[in-house]
Enzyme design. Structure first.
Site, PDB file in Angstrom:
ATOM      1  N   HIS A 153       0.843  -1.206   0.000  1.00  0.00           N
ATOM      2  CA  HIS A 153       0.000   0.000   0.000  1.00  0.00           C
ATOM      3  C   HIS A 153       0.868   1.241   0.000  1.00  0.00           C
ATOM      4  CE1 HIS A 153       0.894  -0.523   4.358  1.00  0.00           C
ATOM      5  NE2 HIS A 153       0.908   0.801   4.374  1.00  0.00           N
ATOM      6  N   HIS A 199      -5.723  -2.041   4.921  1.00  0.00           N
ATOM      7  CA  HIS A 199      -5.632  -0.857   4.059  1.00  0.00           C
ATOM      8  C   HIS A 199      -4.897  -1.184   2.764  1.00  0.00           C
ATOM      9  CE1 HIS A 199      -1.854  -0.999   6.055  1.00  0.00           C
ATOM     10  NE2 HIS A 199      -1.563   0.267   6.148  1.00  0.00           N
ATOM     11  N   HIS A 214       4.707   7.232   2.582  1.00  0.00           N
ATOM     12  CA  HIS A 214       5.519   6.019   2.438  1.00  0.00           C
ATOM     13  C   HIS A 214       4.932   5.015   1.444  1.00  0.00           C
ATOM     14  CE1 HIS A 214       2.892   4.464   5.835  1.00  0.00           C
ATOM     15  NE2 HIS A 214       2.943   3.375   5.115  1.00  0.00           N
ATOM     16  N   HIS A 246       1.587  -0.377  14.782  1.00  0.00           N
ATOM     17  CA  HIS A 246       0.537   0.641  14.609  1.00  0.00           C
ATOM     18  C   HIS A 246      -0.696   0.220  15.401  1.00  0.00           C
ATOM     19  CE1 HIS A 246       2.750   2.569  11.435  1.00  0.00           C
ATOM     20  NE2 HIS A 246       2.647   1.552  10.605  1.00  0.00           N
ATOM     21  N   TYR A 255       9.440   2.060   9.862  1.00  0.00           N
ATOM     22  CA  TYR A 255       9.538   3.102   8.843  1.00  0.00           C
ATOM     23  C   TYR A 255      11.013   3.416   8.630  1.00  0.00           C
ATOM     24  CZ  TYR A 255       4.565   4.614   9.109  1.00  0.00           C
ATOM     25  OH  TYR A 255       3.195   4.703   9.060  1.00  0.00           O
ATOM     26  N   GLU A 265       8.079   1.462   4.246  1.00  0.00           N
ATOM     27  CA  GLU A 265       7.696   0.692   5.420  1.00  0.00           C
ATOM     28  C   GLU A 265       7.863  -0.778   5.076  1.00  0.00           C
ATOM     29  OE1 GLU A 265       3.386   0.218   6.302  1.00  0.00           O
ATOM     30  OE2 GLU A 265       3.909   0.437   8.418  1.00  0.00           O
TER      31      GLU A 265
END
Lengths: 307, 112
Positions: A153, A199, A214, A246, A255, A265
Site C-alpha cells: 500500500h 488498508h 511512504h 501501529h 519506517y 515501510e
C-alpha cells in the site's frame, strides 16, 4: 463473494535521485527482483511472491516522490465499467493505450483531489519468477534481504482527502476501515481498503498536494520485521521509527528511508477486513497510540517529513 | 588519515567533528548533538536545509525542490548531503530562505 472490482494495488512509480543507490536499497536490502530496465532508464521490480510483471518502477529524477500509484481491476469489462463511473462522477480520465508501459494493457489515469495521479489497469503479464502453481515450492530461490513478499500500500499526504475518499468509496468501491477524527469531526487520516486487507491506500490531510509519506512492503512475520531491523543497522540505513506496532491496522512495522529520502515501510500482520465491519475511529487526543502503539506518541517526522 | 573537520553552528554555537566521508547531519546525530533538525537523512525531505557561510564542502545528491541548482552556489545545501573538506561554519535556513528557494521541480511533472 470474492472481490470483483478493484482487486489490489498494482504498481507504484517512485522518483529517485541516484539509480545505483536506489537499486542497492530496493533490490539488495528490501529483496525485490529487477525484472527489466527500460530504454528510458526506468527500472521495473517485483517482490518474489507477486505473480504480476512488476509492482515498483524507479525513475531517476531531480526530486524524490511518487509519480503515480495504480490499482489492478478484475478484467477489461470491469475497467470499462469503472471508466464510466469515473466519468459520470466528473473525474477527468485519460485512457492510455496498451504498450505505453511494458507488459501492461490499457490504463486509465486520473488525478485525485489530493493531487496524486492514480492509474487503473486490468491486464498485465505474469512474470516467470512469480509464485509456482504446480506442486508449488515456497519460492524459486530463497528470498534476499528483508524478504518482502509484495508491494502492499501507500500512505499519501494531500489537501482534499475528503474528495479523494469520496472518489475511492463512491466510484471505485473502496471501504473505510479506520480513521482519525478531530473533535469537530474533521477526518485527518483515512484508511481505505478495496478488498480484505486493513488498508490498500491511506490518506492524511496536509497543506500541499501530491506528497508521498511512504511506500509499504509486506513481510511474512514479526520475526522478519526483526530481521529487517538487523539489516537496517548492519548497512547504516536511515531509520525513521521501529520496530514498533501501529494501533491503526495493528501492523508490526518499521519506517525507514530510501537513499533519496522516500519513506518506506516493511510490516507484518494487520487484521482482516470484511465489508460489513464497522469503521474503527481514533480521536486526535489518542493519535500517538493510533500511529505508534508502543511509543504512544508521534515522532516529529511523522507529520513533517514527506517527499 | 585526515583529521575530522570542525563544524560550527552559527545559530547556537554548537560544535562537533565530522570526517570528510560523512554527512554533517549524520556526524551530528552520531555524536548526540541536536543543532539541525533530522528528517530523512537522504537528501529528500529538505528538513535539514542549512547555509554554509565558511569553508569548503562536497555535496551529494539532494532534491532540487529544496535546493535548486542555482542556489547551491550561494552555500545552501541539505546538511545530510554536505561532506566537509575543511572546517565549516553554517546556519539553519530561515523561513524566508526556504520561501526563496522553493520551486516546482520541472522533472517532477514528467513522470508518466
Amino acid at each position: 463473494m470474492a472481490i470483483s472490482g478493484v482487486l489490489r494495488p498494482g504498481y507504484v512509480q517512485v522518483r529517485v535521485l541516484d539509480m545505483k543507490a536506489a537499486l542497492e536499497h530496493y533490490r539488495d536490502r528490501i529483496g525485490l527482483d529487477v525484472v527489466m530496465t527500460g530504454d528510458d532508464g526506468r527500472v521495473y521490480l517485483k517482490a518474489y511472491d507477486e505473480f504480476d510483471h512488476h509492482s515498483l518502477i524507479l525513475r531517476e529524477a531531480d526530486e524524490p516522490g511518487m509519480d503515480f500509484m495504480s490499482f489492478k481491476v478484475m478484467n477489461e469489462g470491469m475497467l470499462d465499467e469503472l471508466h464510466e463511473k469515473l466519468l459520470d462522477g466528473g473525474v477527468a480520465v485519460e485512457e492510455i493505450s496498451a504498450g505505453g508501459m511494458p507488459s501492461v494493457g490499457r490504463r486509465l489515469s486520473f488525478i485525485a483531489p489530493t493531487g496524486h495521479r492514480f492509474e487503473l489497469f486490468a491486464s498485465i503479464g505474469l512474470h516467470p519468477t512469480g509464485p509456482m502453481v504446480n506442486n508449488p515450492e515456497l519460492w524459486h530461490a530463497e528470498p534476499r534481504g528483508m524478504r518482502a513478499l509484495r508491494f502492499d500500500h501507500c500512505l499519501l499526504y494531500g489537501d482534499d482527502i475528503d474528495g479523494a475518499k469520496a472518489l475511492f468509496m463512491d466510484l471505485l468501491g473502496f471501504a473505510v476501515t479506520e480513521q482519525v477524527v478531530t473533535p469537530d469531526g474533521t477526518v485527518i487520516a483515512t484508511f481505505l481498503s478495496c478488498g480484505m486487507k486493513a488498508h490498500d491506500l491511506a490518506l492524511v490531510r496536509h497543506d500541499s498536494k501530491g506528497k508521498l509519506h511512504h511506500v509499504s512492503f509486506y513481510l511474512e512475520s514479526w520475526h522478519d520485521v526483526g530481521h529487517a531491523a538487523d539489516i537496517m543497522s548492519r548497512y547504516n540505513m536511515s531509520v525513521d521509527i521501529g520496530p514498533t506496532r501501529h494501533g491503526i491496522t495493528r501492523g508490526q512495522t518499521i519506517y525507514f528511508f530510501d537513499p533519496s529520502g522516500n519513506r518506506n515501510e516493511v510490516f507484518a500482520g494487520g487484521y482482516t477486513f470484511y465489508p460489513d465491519h464497522p469503521v474503527r475511529t481514533w480521536s486526535t487526543d489518542e493519535v500517538g497510540k493510533a500511529i505508534f502503539y508502543y511509543e504512544r506518541a508521534l515522532n516529529d517526522r511523522f507529520m513533517t517529513v514527506v517527499t | 588519515m585526515v583529521e575530522p573537520h570542525t563544524i560550527e553552528m552559527e545559530d547556537c554555537g554548537t560544535q562537533f567533528r565530522c570526517p570528510e566521508g560523512e554527512g554533517v547531519l549524520q556526524a551530528m546525530e552520531r555524536q548526540g548533538r541536536r543543532a539541525i533538525p533530522v528528517g530523512c537523512r537522504n537528501g529528500g525531505c529538505g528538513l535539514c536545509l542549512v547555509k554554509i557561510t565558511e569553508g569548503q564542502f562536497r555535496a551529494g545528491p539532494m532534491s532540487r525542490r529544496h535546493v535548486p541548482a542555482e542556489h547551491s552556489e550561494q552555500g545552501f545545501a541539505l546538511a545530510c548531503r554536505v561532506y566537509p573538506q575543511s572546517d565549516l561554519r553554517l546556519r539553519l535556513a530561515t523561513v524566508s530562505d526556504r520561501q526563496s528557494l522553493q520551486t516546482e521541480c520541472p522533472s517532477g511533472q514528467k513522470g508518466r
